[in-house]
Scaffold this motif. Structure first.
Motif, mmCIF file in Angstrom:
data_model
loop_
_atom_site.group_PDB
_atom_site.id
_atom_site.type_symbol
_atom_site.label_atom_id
_atom_site.label_comp_id
_atom_site.label_asym_id
_atom_site.label_seq_id
_atom_site.Cartn_x
_atom_site.Cartn_y
_atom_site.Cartn_z
ATOM 1 N N PRO A 119 0.814 -1.212 0.000
ATOM 2 C CA PRO A 119 0.000 0.000 0.000
ATOM 3 C C PRO A 119 0.850 1.265 0.000
ATOM 4 C CG PRO A 119 0.106 -0.914 2.221
ATOM 5 C CD PRO A 119 0.857 -1.870 1.319
ATOM 6 N N ASN A 120 0.447 2.232 -0.800
ATOM 7 C CA ASN A 120 1.043 3.569 -0.795
ATOM 8 C C ASN A 120 -0.075 4.511 -0.359
ATOM 9 O OD1 ASN A 120 2.751 5.715 -1.078
ATOM 10 N ND2 ASN A 120 3.107 5.458 -3.265
ATOM 11 N N ILE A 121 -0.046 4.916 0.898
ATOM 12 C CA ILE A 121 -1.173 5.604 1.522
ATOM 13 C C ILE A 121 -0.828 7.079 1.734
ATOM 14 C CG2 ILE A 121 -2.669 5.677 3.557
ATOM 15 C CD1 ILE A 121 -2.102 2.673 3.913
ATOM 16 N N PRO A 122 -1.652 7.997 1.247
ATOM 17 C CA PRO A 122 -1.360 9.421 1.434
ATOM 18 C C PRO A 122 -1.318 9.794 2.917
ATOM 19 C CG PRO A 122 -3.123 9.092 -0.171
ATOM 20 C CD PRO A 122 -2.898 7.770 0.485
ATOM 21 N N LEU A 123 -0.452 10.723 3.241
ATOM 22 C CA LEU A 123 -0.433 11.253 4.595
ATOM 23 C C LEU A 123 -1.688 12.087 4.840
ATOM 24 C CD1 LEU A 123 3.294 12.424 4.912
ATOM 25 C CD2 LEU A 123 2.275 10.267 5.687
ATOM 26 N N THR A 124 -2.129 12.103 6.067
ATOM 27 C CA THR A 124 -3.283 12.919 6.425
ATOM 28 C C THR A 124 -2.864 14.392 6.494
ATOM 29 O OG1 THR A 124 -2.861 12.808 8.803
ATOM 30 C CG2 THR A 124 -4.139 11.009 7.816
ATOM 31 N N PRO A 125 -3.827 15.304 6.442
ATOM 32 C CA PRO A 125 -3.472 16.724 6.610
ATOM 33 C C PRO A 125 -2.705 16.988 7.898
ATOM 34 C CG PRO A 125 -5.694 16.539 5.740
ATOM 35 C CD PRO A 125 -5.249 15.133 6.073
ATOM 36 N N ALA A 126 -3.054 16.294 8.967
ATOM 37 C CA ALA A 126 -2.344 16.487 10.236
ATOM 38 C C ALA A 126 -0.901 16.016 10.133
ATOM 39 C CB ALA A 126 -3.066 15.748 11.358
ATOM 40 N N GLN A 127 -0.672 14.899 9.445
ATOM 41 C CA GLN A 127 0.690 14.398 9.265
ATOM 42 C C GLN A 127 1.493 15.325 8.371
ATOM 43 O OE1 GLN A 127 -0.548 10.481 7.871
ATOM 44 N NE2 GLN A 127 0.373 9.513 9.669
ATOM 45 N N LEU A 128 0.882 15.826 7.310
ATOM 46 C CA LEU A 128 1.574 16.757 6.417
ATOM 47 C C LEU A 128 1.979 18.023 7.154
ATOM 48 C CD1 LEU A 128 -0.628 16.417 3.206
ATOM 49 C CD2 LEU A 128 1.752 15.693 3.439
ATOM 50 N N ALA A 129 1.133 18.480 8.050
ATOM 51 C CA ALA A 129 1.412 19.716 8.773
ATOM 52 C C ALA A 129 2.619 19.591 9.690
ATOM 53 C CB ALA A 129 0.184 20.129 9.586
ATOM 54 N N LYS A 130 2.968 18.364 10.081
ATOM 55 C CA LYS A 130 4.097 18.142 10.977
ATOM 56 C C LYS A 130 5.429 18.015 10.231
ATOM 57 C CE LYS A 130 1.411 15.729 14.539
ATOM 58 N NZ LYS A 130 1.223 14.434 15.268
ATOM 59 N N LEU A 131 5.378 17.936 8.901
ATOM 60 C CA LEU A 131 6.602 17.749 8.132
ATOM 61 C C LEU A 131 7.403 19.047 8.060
ATOM 62 C CD1 LEU A 131 5.288 15.578 5.158
ATOM 63 C CD2 LEU A 131 6.591 14.815 7.148
ATOM 64 N N PRO A 132 8.723 18.937 7.903
ATOM 65 C CA PRO A 132 9.547 20.146 7.773
ATOM 66 C C PRO A 132 9.189 20.926 6.513
ATOM 67 C CG PRO A 132 10.895 18.207 8.255
ATOM 68 C CD PRO A 132 9.530 17.708 7.936
ATOM 69 N N PRO A 133 9.537 22.213 6.465
ATOM 70 C CA PRO A 133 9.249 23.025 5.281
ATOM 71 C C PRO A 133 9.838 22.412 4.012
ATOM 72 C CG PRO A 133 10.014 24.401 7.097
ATOM 73 C CD PRO A 133 10.207 22.984 7.530
ATOM 74 N N GLY A 134 9.038 22.389 2.950
ATOM 75 C CA GLY A 134 9.494 21.871 1.666
ATOM 76 C C GLY A 134 9.335 20.378 1.501
ATOM 77 N N ILE A 135 9.030 19.664 2.587
ATOM 78 C CA ILE A 135 8.871 18.211 2.503
ATOM 79 C C ILE A 135 7.430 17.850 2.138
ATOM 80 C CG2 ILE A 135 9.065 16.029 3.737
ATOM 81 C CD1 ILE A 135 11.719 17.315 3.109
ATOM 82 N N ALA A 136 6.477 18.517 2.769
ATOM 83 C CA ALA A 136 5.072 18.242 2.453
ATOM 84 C C ALA A 136 4.788 18.484 0.975
ATOM 85 C CB ALA A 136 4.170 19.114 3.319
ATOM 86 N N GLU A 137 5.405 19.537 0.426
ATOM 87 C CA GLU A 137 5.188 19.865 -0.991
ATOM 88 C C GLU A 137 5.699 18.777 -1.918
ATOM 89 O OE1 GLU A 137 5.135 23.572 1.399
ATOM 90 O OE2 GLU A 137 6.407 21.792 1.330
ATOM 91 N N ALA A 138 6.645 17.949 -1.434
ATOM 92 C CA ALA A 138 7.227 16.891 -2.265
ATOM 93 C C ALA A 138 6.463 15.584 -2.182
ATOM 94 C CB ALA A 138 8.678 16.656 -1.850
ATOM 95 N N GLU A 139 5.469 15.493 -1.303
ATOM 96 C CA GLU A 139 4.793 14.219 -1.076
ATOM 97 C C GLU A 139 4.098 13.684 -2.318
ATOM 98 O OE1 GLU A 139 4.390 11.820 1.571
ATOM 99 O OE2 GLU A 139 6.310 12.824 1.779
ATOM 100 N N VAL A 140 3.636 14.579 -3.188
ATOM 101 C CA VAL A 140 2.969 14.117 -4.403
ATOM 102 C C VAL A 140 3.917 13.323 -5.289
ATOM 103 C CG1 VAL A 140 3.469 16.198 -5.770
ATOM 104 C CG2 VAL A 140 1.405 14.838 -6.245
ATOM 105 N N GLY A 141 5.226 13.515 -5.119
ATOM 106 C CA GLY A 141 6.199 12.741 -5.876
ATOM 107 C C GLY A 141 6.432 11.352 -5.324
#
Length: 338
Positions: A119-141
């Motif tokens: 499974p490749n499961i998207p992070l939740t909005p809460a999980q994305l919010a905890k990521l360092p700057p510039g990392i959340a933006e890369a999750e779509v990759g």
């Protein structure tokens, strides 16, 4: 006897998944970071800037970053095309976990995933919010917005584990990915990037192999990574069918401090394969994320064992601060036809 018909090693850093116009998000985080590892020593940003004077001011200009990004995308497209031409029946993906899936209650040095599905499961909005700057933006990759489930290859994974055990590698196994309240619930980004960008979200059955390259204290050392890769190639060769197999290493090269001298030493040691040169690199130089180079080492040793040779080797350093933070992006393919 199964046949290894190709190999790939590819970087997976966030700069590959975000346009240069927002690389400054990671640059800001770099300037606050007090744990920059460079050639075996830890630096804060100001110390790193002084150590690398006169610095990399030209390389962080917008035009230079745009060219570097375009070169990387071209190399990734070439690797995707090369993988398609390899006509793999199934794939082994070698990568690492950065406390995304495995946590301090379990940190396997070597693990073979034996599940039927991945499974490749998207992070939740809460999980994305905890990521360092510039990392959340890369999750779509790393993960499609709607998520995905890729086919595993449980039967072959189990046979590989048995062969590795016979060869003296006591690997851990897992038929499902751990799921914790605060952790990622799917395959981590080192693997997700490969499935997304190189295998175009339509992979053949695959066996993820986790190599701990960065979580102390049981990081796999260079000699062990090389030996493991050779044993992995022999395990594939000993399989009873005539399937076509491709091995893919995800991660590296030097980051989050770019060290072009280290990267070139590694790349030059891949062809012709030079284990002694790789083992001469001090272990302390692999502190931090540059440890992902060891996933490359494992696949390179497997390619050498299988008799494959490099037919593509691209390298593009991507800088995001004058102190030289960023990622050394590498793109390598091995082929039987060379």
């Amino acid at each position: 006897m199964a046949n290894i018909v190709g190999g790939i090693a590819v970087s997976h850093g966030p700069l590959l998944c975000t346009p240069p116009s927002i690389w400054h998000l990671r640059a800001g985080a770099d300037q606050k970071n007090v744990n920059h590892w460079y050639q075996g020593r830890r630096h804060n940003y100001d110390e790193l800037l002084a150590a690398r004077a006169p610095g990399f001011g030209m390389a962080v200009q917008a035009a230079h970053q745009a060219r570097a990004y375009a070169q990387c995308q071209s190399s990734l497209d070439q690797l995707a095309d090369k993988f398609k031409a390899m006509r793999a029946d199934w794939v082994i993906v070698v990568g690492n976990d950065q406390r995304e899936v495995f946590h301090d209650d379990m940190s396997p040095a070597l693990l073979v995933y034996t599940g039927e599905s991945i499974p490749n499961i998207p992070l939740t909005p809460a999980q994305l919010a905890k990521l360092p700057p510039g990392i959340a933006e890369a999750e779509v990759g790393h993960c499609p917005p709607e998520g995905a489930v890729y086919p595993g290859h449980a039967a072959q994974a189990t046979r590989i584990v048995e062969s590795l055990s016979d060869a003296g590698f006591d690997v851990a196994t897992s038929a499902r990915l751990p799921s914790t309240a605060d952790g990622q619930h799917g395959i981590p980004h080192a693997f997700g990037f490969v499935y997304r960008r190189i295998l175009n979200d339509a992979p053949p059955p695959s066996v993820p192999v986790f190599v701990n390259v960065g979580v102390a204290p049981n990081q796999v050392r260079t000699g062990r990574a090389l030996g493991f890769g050779a044993a992995l190639a022999r395990a594939v060769r000993d399989l009873p069918d005539a399937s076509r197999v491709v091995l893919i290493a995800s991660g590296g090269l030097s980051h989050f401090v770019v060290d072009e001298s280290l990267d070139q030493k590694v790349l030059q040691a891949l062809s012709p394969f030079d284990a002694a040169s790789l083992q001469s690199i001090p272990e302390s130089w692999f502190n931090g994320n540059s440890g992902e180079i060891k996933s490359w080492m494992a696949v390179a040793a497997a390619m050498n064992e299988a008799g494959l040779r490099i037919d593509m080797r691209d390298y593009t350093p991507c800088y995001r601060t004058p102190a030289g933070t960023g990622s050394g992006m590498g793109f390598v393919a091995w082929s039987l036809s060379v």
